[in-house]
Design a protein around this motif. Structure first.
Motif, PDB file in Angstrom:
ATOM      1  N   PRO A  46      -8.939   4.371   0.028  1.00 11.87           N
ATOM      2  CA  PRO A  46      -8.383   3.295  -0.681  1.00 11.87           C
ATOM      3  C   PRO A  46      -7.011   3.530  -1.442  1.00 11.87           C
ATOM      4  N   ARG A  47      -7.012   4.718  -1.989  1.00  7.81           N
ATOM      5  CA  ARG A  47      -5.620   5.042  -2.860  1.00  7.81           C
ATOM      6  C   ARG A  47      -4.596   4.910  -2.000  1.00  7.81           C
ATOM      7  N   GLN A  48      -4.624   5.100  -0.480  1.00  7.13           N
ATOM      8  CA  GLN A  48      -3.540   5.148   0.228  1.00  7.13           C
ATOM      9  C   GLN A  48      -3.315   3.786   0.856  1.00  7.13           C
ATOM     10  N   GLY A  49      -4.287   2.911   0.533  1.00 11.84           N
ATOM     11  CA  GLY A  49      -4.257   1.585   1.165  1.00 11.84           C
ATOM     12  C   GLY A  49      -5.318   1.179   2.375  1.00 11.84           C
ATOM     13  N   PHE A  50      -5.920   2.327   2.605  1.00 12.55           N
ATOM     14  CA  PHE A  50      -7.000   2.230   3.718  1.00 12.55           C
ATOM     15  C   PHE A  50      -8.237   1.923   3.330  1.00 12.55           C
ATOM     16  N   GLY A  51      -8.546   0.643   2.643  1.00  9.67           N
ATOM     17  CA  GLY A  51      -9.806   0.446   2.158  1.00  9.67           C
ATOM     18  C   GLY A  51     -10.829  -0.190   3.046  1.00  9.67           C
ATOM     19  N   ALA A  52     -11.696  -0.835   2.398  1.00  5.38           N
ATOM     20  CA  ALA A  52     -12.753  -1.343   3.253  1.00  5.38           C
ATOM     21  C   ALA A  52     -12.304  -2.529   4.352  1.00  5.38           C
ATOM     22  N   ALA A  92       0.895  -1.190  -0.125  1.00  7.38           N
ATOM     23  CA  ALA A  92      -0.018   0.133   0.104  1.00  7.38           C
ATOM     24  C   ALA A  92       0.863   1.226   0.001  1.00  7.38           C
ATOM     25  N   SER A  93       0.343   2.124  -0.562  1.00 13.40           N
ATOM     26  CA  SER A  93       1.121   3.546  -0.751  1.00 13.40           C
ATOM     27  C   SER A  93       0.868   4.386   0.669  1.00 13.40           C
ATOM     28  N   VAL A  94       1.212   3.961   1.734  1.00 14.44           N
ATOM     29  CA  VAL A  94       0.947   4.574   2.966  1.00 14.44           C
ATOM     30  C   VAL A  94       1.687   5.918   2.884  1.00 14.44           C
TER      31      VAL A  94
END
Length: 529
Positions: free
Chosen positions: A307-313, A185-187
């Motif tokens: 979601p773009r930064q890796g924090f999706g559902a 993920a792009s955190v």
């Protein structure tokens, strides 16, 4: 059989228990199980440790979490002293020596009463991906009172739990971002992690991919529920149900306390010549409220992650702390590796306490042993005194019995002397014996002197057996046996020739019944000296 790397993260909150079981197989396949159990807290008896321990034990049994041998818990930031200290050097050995002295100057407690853990933060990495070069180092230092850690361990021990590690709740939030970054993920490298719980909000500020500030704000979802209950004049349960159906715009004014605290924290952080944070992640049970993440991010001037930064559902928002504990870098090895990574940034207050506890434990054990030894010595002294007293009393009884036995042997058993009267009785009997002995005394012409004179005149070398001896004053009448008539004559002649004996006469001589036996009677008068 598949090799499984498993760890359970346990988050013990005021209003609920949350657990996450993380499993990673050798093939790389991962499974994550979430468990939750609400805790009543409205009544004072609900907060009693005994009830909470019973609830925790049932929660673990119900979900089979006792079967794991790796369980990680956390201590809240509010119970710790947390600082990020800067040093002009980066030598690990020097840092290990200097950090305790710096902590001692900052904390108003003796160093021996603290469990101090520290993390040397790697160089900061900006969003462009370039590593910042620096000759110094930054160290995240946590100092927990040992009694707090001991209290936490006692609480867990009463529920039959032996944790493998004790992390800090805010550091568990940072572990989630590390895991997401490991997953590709792009955190964001400059991120504010805000976990809204029931009674508190936990804050972790990440700069350049490093945790630089950990803090607890004593405001949570229950404060919002109480404010709604007051506004609408309803019960707490009704206000809680109402909170789950409304949007954040309807309670904007009620969120002012947490917004103010967040702005103060960010301004204090950015005012120390640090780079400005860009994004925020709102998690925890309070993040379930509609649009609260975007609202709080706007209020503090940050962008909400998505979601773009890796924090999706699939991101564990409500279980963020428990999930971060379950992927503790010292418990769960990185993918495709058989050993844990030494570069994982995580705290373990239990290892620090265990490493420093032998001295304190040995001192407590020595004091305990000294107390036990003192009690044993006192008991031995009492036992020795009792035995000595008993033996002395027994010895006196034996001596008394022996004296009484000697008395009976000498004076007989028919005297009727009572215990304690033996001396008087002995004196009486000795007087009687002295009176009897006076009759045969050797003085004043008594019998013993007469017999002594007579015996001394017997001829040597002649066998004489006295059958009867009668003493009448100075006259001695003797009946005896010898071997022949010549022997009788020699005895007579010897007595006659003695100047001490007179009137020697043999009155009867006869042959005895046995061979070589002659029986005779003789009368002799002994002269006084």
């Amino acid at each position: 059989m598949a090799i499984v790397n498993e760890c359970v993260g346990l988050d013990i909150g005021q209003t609920g228990l949350k657990a996450v079981r993380f499993r990673r197989r050798l093939s790389g396949r991962e499974t994550v199980d979430y468990f939750q159990h609400p805790l009543p807290f409205s009544r004072p008896e609900d907060l009693e440790p005994a009830r909470r321990i019973q609830s925790l034990r049932g929660f673990l049994w119900r979900h089979g979490l006792y079967a794991t041998d790796r369980l990680v818990t956390a201590i809240p930031c509010q119970d710790l002293f947390v600082r990020t200290l800067s040093f002009p050097f980066n030598d690990a050995a020097k840092l290990a020596q200097v950090v305790p002295f710096e902590v001692e100057n900052l904390v108003p407690m003796p160093l021996e009463d603290l469990a101090v853990d520290s993390l040397v933060l790697p160089p900061g990495q900006p969003s462009e991906g370039l590593i910042r070069e620096t000759k110094g180092s930054e160290v995240l230092v946590t100092a927990a009172p040992r009694d707090k850690v001991a209290e936490h361990l006692r609480f867990l021990a009463q529920a039959d739990i032996e944790p493998s590690a004790i992390n800090v709740d805010a550091m568990a939030l940072f572990s989630v971002t590390q895991y997401l970054q490991e997953e590709g993920a792009s955190v964001p490298q400059d991120l504010a992690i805000i976990d809204i719980g029931a009674s508190k909000t936990t804050l972790c500020l990440v700069e350049g991919g490093r945790p630089v500030m950990l803090r607890t704000i004593l405001w949570g979802g229950n404060h919002l529920t109480h404010a709604l209950a007051v506004r609408h004049a309803c019960s707490f349960a009704e206000a809680e149900r109402h909170k789950r159906t409304i949007s954040v715009d309807q309670v904007n004014d009620l969120l002012e306390p947490i917004e103010k605290e967040l702005r103060i924290t960010l301004q204090a952080y950015q005012g120390s010549e640090r780079s400005r944070l860009t994004h925020s992640w709102i998690c925890g049970g309070g993040s379930k409220m509609q649009e609260i993440g975007a609202h709080l991010s706007r209020q503090v001037g940050l962008y909400a992650v998505g979601p773009r930064q890796g924090f999706g559902a699939d991101t564990p928002r409500a279980f963020s702390i428990a999930f971060g504990l379950a992927i503790h870098p010292k418990m769960v090895r990185p993918r495709w590796r058989f050993k844990s990574s030494p570069l994982g940034l995580a705290l373990d207050l239990k290892s620090i306490t265990d490493a420093a506890s032998p001295d304190a434990a040995s001192m407590k054990q020595n004091r305990r042993l000294a107390t036990i030894a003192g009690v044993i010595i006192a008991l031995l002294a009492l036992a020795d005194f009792s035995v000595h007293y008993f033996l002395q009393d027994q010895r006196g009884a034996r001596l008394k019995t022996a004296l009484h036995s000697q008395y009976e042997q000498v004076f007989g058993t028919g005297t009727g002397a009572a215990p304690g009267e033996e001396v008087d009785q002995a004196k009486y009997h000795i007087g009687v014996l002295e009176k009897a002995l006076g009759l045969v005394d050797a003085t004043d012409g008594k019998v013993l002197l007469t017999l002594s004179t007579f015996v001394k005149q017997l001829p040597p070398g002649t066998m004489i057996k006295v059958r009867e001896l009668t003493v009448d004053g100075a006259v001695i009448l003797m009946e005896g046996e010898t071997t022949s008539f010549d022997a009788v004559e020699r005895i007579k002649q010897t007595f006659v020739s003695s100047p001490r004996l007179t009137e020697v006469a043999v009155t009867e001589t006869r042959v005895g019944a046995a061979p070589n036996q002659v029986v005779f009677r003789m009368t002799v008068t002994v002269q006084k000296p």
